[in-house]
Design a protein around this motif. Structure first.
Motif, PDB file in Angstrom:
ATOM      1  N   TYR A  36      20.265  27.560-107.294  1.00  0.00           N
ATOM      2  CA  TYR A  36      19.930  26.846-107.431  1.00  0.00           C
ATOM      3  C   TYR A  36      20.031  25.594-108.454  1.00  0.00           C
ATOM      4  O   TYR A  36      20.092  24.103-107.557  1.00  0.00           O
ATOM      5  N   THR A  37      20.818  25.623-108.995  1.00  0.00           N
ATOM      6  CA  THR A  37      20.862  23.985-110.011  1.00  0.00           C
ATOM      7  C   THR A  37      21.715  22.877-109.295  1.00  0.00           C
ATOM      8  O   THR A  37      21.261  22.194-109.851  1.00  0.00           O
ATOM      9  N   SER A  38      22.786  23.829-108.958  1.00  0.00           N
ATOM     10  CA  SER A  38      23.693  23.316-107.919  1.00  0.00           C
ATOM     11  C   SER A  38      23.299  22.561-107.158  1.00  0.00           C
ATOM     12  O   SER A  38      23.310  20.957-107.399  1.00  0.00           O
ATOM     13  N   PHE A  91      22.714  33.394-101.598  1.00  0.00           N
ATOM     14  CA  PHE A  91      23.195  31.849-101.350  1.00  0.00           C
ATOM     15  C   PHE A  91      22.813  31.232 -99.846  1.00  0.00           C
ATOM     16  O   PHE A  91      21.704  31.216 -99.801  1.00  0.00           O
ATOM     17  N   GLU A  92      22.660  32.697 -98.966  1.00  0.00           N
ATOM     18  CA  GLU A  92      21.932  33.315 -97.341  1.00  0.00           C
ATOM     19  C   GLU A  92      20.415  33.315 -97.737  1.00  0.00           C
ATOM     20  O   GLU A  92      19.466  32.901 -97.601  1.00  0.00           O
ATOM     21  N   ASP A  93      20.486  34.346 -99.114  1.00  0.00           N
ATOM     22  CA  ASP A  93      18.519  35.243 -98.918  1.00  0.00           C
ATOM     23  C   ASP A  93      18.085  33.603 -99.661  1.00  0.00           C
ATOM     24  O   ASP A  93      17.005  32.566 -99.170  1.00  0.00           O
ATOM     25  N   MET A  94      19.112  32.504-100.129  1.00  0.00           N
ATOM     26  CA  MET A  94      18.248  30.778-100.834  1.00  0.00           C
ATOM     27  C   MET A  94      17.785  29.733-100.195  1.00  0.00           C
ATOM     28  O   MET A  94      16.813  29.617-100.089  1.00  0.00           O
ATOM     29  N   MET A  95      18.763  29.945 -98.915  1.00  0.00           N
ATOM     30  CA  MET A  95      18.755  28.932 -98.113  1.00  0.00           C
ATOM     31  C   MET A  95      17.791  29.604 -96.538  1.00  0.00           C
ATOM     32  O   MET A  95      16.406  28.338 -96.160  1.00  0.00           O
ATOM     33  N   VAL A 110      13.085  24.751-102.579  1.00  0.00           N
ATOM     34  CA  VAL A 110      12.043  24.210-103.175  1.00  0.00           C
ATOM     35  C   VAL A 110      11.874  23.064-104.589  1.00  0.00           C
ATOM     36  O   VAL A 110      12.913  23.971-104.970  1.00  0.00           O
ATOM     37  N   MET A 111      11.566  21.820-104.032  1.00  0.00           N
ATOM     38  CA  MET A 111      11.598  21.453-105.461  1.00  0.00           C
ATOM     39  C   MET A 111      11.270  21.650-106.269  1.00  0.00           C
ATOM     40  O   MET A 111      10.434  22.487-106.412  1.00  0.00           O
ATOM     41  N   PRO A 112      11.808  21.691-108.174  1.00  0.00           N
ATOM     42  CA  PRO A 112      10.501  21.803-109.335  1.00  0.00           C
ATOM     43  C   PRO A 112       9.793  22.053-109.574  1.00  0.00           C
ATOM     44  O   PRO A 112       8.216  22.396-110.079  1.00  0.00           O
TER      45      PRO A 112
END
Length: 331
Positions: A165-167, A229-233, A238-240
Motif C-alpha cells: 500500500y505505501t509503495s 498484492f493480488e488481494d490489495m488490487m 483507496v486513498m488515505p
C-alpha cells in the motif's frame, strides 16, 4: 545482502520482517536524508523578522489569486491528506513486528519517515493560510475530522499488504504534488511550484524505500507477497483521505468532489492508477517470478492481466464538468 536463508517457512511474516530489518537499516540512509541537510518550511515562507515581510506576503497572495479554483481545491485536499500524518504513523506502528522494540530498526524507520513527512503539511498549511484564498477554520475542521475518522484501507496488521500500500500511495502522492507544481508554475506561482516540487521529491524517495522492502520480501516469500498484492488490487487501493469531509457533511463527501477536481485537471486520474500498477509490476519483476505454487501463479497472472482490464474500465469513467463549491475556498 547476505545469502537468502533456507529456514524461513513460507508465509512467516515475523521471520521475514526480522530477516529484512538489517537490510532496511543498512539501506535507510539511501532513502532518508540527515535532518541538517533537509529543507524546512522556513526556507520557502516569508520571514517575519525581515522588513520585506509584508511585501513578500502581498507577492504570495497576488500569485495565489491566479490559481484556478479546481487547483486550489486539489491543493487543499492534498494538504489535509498530509496533515493527517498522526493517523499514518499510528497505523504503521501497528504493523506486525514493527513495534517489537522501540529502538529497533523498523521503529527507527517509522519515526524517521514520519519526521520527513511532517514538513509537508507544515509547509502547505502555512502557504494556504497566507494565501488569503482559504477559509482556514473550514480547512481545520476537515483536518480534525480526517484524523478523528481515521481510514480503512484493508491492510490489517500484515506487513506485506501495508508496504504494498505505501509503495503505491507514495508514488500516487508524488504524481499529485508534481503535477500541482507544474500547474502552479504555469499560473505564475513559482513559490508554490517550488514547494510542491520538493515535496514530490520526498515522496519519490519514500516510494523507492517501500518498493525495496517488498522486493526483498519477494526473494524469501514470493507466494505470500503475490497473494497479498493480488488481494490489495482486488479490493482496490483507496486513498488515505477517502473519509475526507467538510463541516456538516457525511464521511467521504468532500473526497469525492476533491477526486473529481483532480481528474478534471488531470492531476491524478484512473490512468495514473493503472500506470502505478504497471510500475510496481515492472519494478518487482512480477512476470519473472518462478517456482511458485498454484495460488502464487494465479496471483501473478491476475496482476499481469489487470492493467489491460482496468484500462478498458477507465474509458467508461465520467467526471462531472461542473465545479463543486467547497466551503474551504473563499468566493
Amino acid at each position: 545482502m547476505q545469502d537468502l536463508p533456507l529456514n524461513i517457512p513460507e508465509g512467516s511474516r515475523k521471520e521475514v520482517m526480522t530477516y529484512l530489518e538489517p537490510f532496511m537499516l543498512n539501506e535507510m540512509n539511501e532513502y532518508l536524508k540527515p535532518v541538517e541537510e533537509m529543507w524546512q518550511p522556513a526556507d520557502f515562507l516569508p520571514d517575519a523578522s525581515r522588513d520585506t515581510f509584508f511585501e513578500e506576503i502581498r507577492d504570495l497572495q497576488d500569485s495565489a489569486q491566479e490559481l484556478p479554483y479546481d487547483l486550489v481545491a486539489v491543493l487543499i485536499g492534498d494538504t489535509i491528506t498530509e496533515e493527517a500524518l498522526p493517523t499514518y504513523e499510528s497505523w504503521l506502528t501497528m504493523v506486525d513486528d514493527v513495534q517489537k522494540n522501540e529502538q529497533g530498526g523498523w521503529m527507527k524507520w517509522v519515526r524517521a519517515w514520519t519526521a520527513e513527512e511532517n514538513r509537508h503539511g507544515d509547509l502547505l498549511n502555512k502557504y494556504l493560510y497566507l494565501s488569503g484564498r482559504v477559509d482556514m477554520k473550514q480547512f481545520e475542521i476537515s483536518t480534525q475530522y480526517l484524523i478523528k475518522d481515521g481510514f480503512d484501507i484493508g491492510t490489517g496488521a500484515d506487513p506485506y499488504r501495508n508496504f504494498i500500500y505505501t509503495s503505491f500511495q507514495e508514488i500516487a502522492t508524488n504524481i499529485s504534488h508534481r503535477r500541482v507544481a507544474g500547474m502552479a508554475k504555469k499560473s505564475g506561482d513559482k513559490l508554490l511550484a517550488k514547494m510542491c516540487g520538493v515535496i514530490a521529491a520526498d515522496e519519490a524517495r519514500h516510494a523507492k524505500a517501500y518498493m525495496s522492502f517488498i522486493a526483498q520480501a519477494i526473494k524469501v516469500d514470493a507466494n505470500e507477497v503475490l497473494l497479498a498484492f493480488e488481494d490489495m488490487m482486488r479490493k482496490k487501493i483507496v486513498m488515505p483521505a477517502h473519509f475526507l469531509r467538510e463541516s456538516g457533511e457525511p464521511q467521504g463527501e468532500a473526497f469525492a468532489h476533491f477526486s473529481d477536481a483532480a481528474q478534471r485537471l488531470e492531476v491524478y486520474t484512473a490512468l495514473d492508477y493503472i500506470d502505478i500498477l504497471k510500475t510496481l509490476n515492472a519494478d518487482w519483476a512480477i512476470d519473472k517470478i518462478s517456482a511458485l505454487n498454484e495460488k502464487g501463479e494465479k496471483a501473478r497472472d491476475y496482476l499481469m492481466k489487470l492493467p489491460d482490464r482496468l484500462t478498458r474500465l477507465a474509458d467508461r469513467i465520467k467526471v462531472p464538468e461542473i465545479q463543486y463549491k467547497f466551503k474551504w475556498i473563499y468566493g
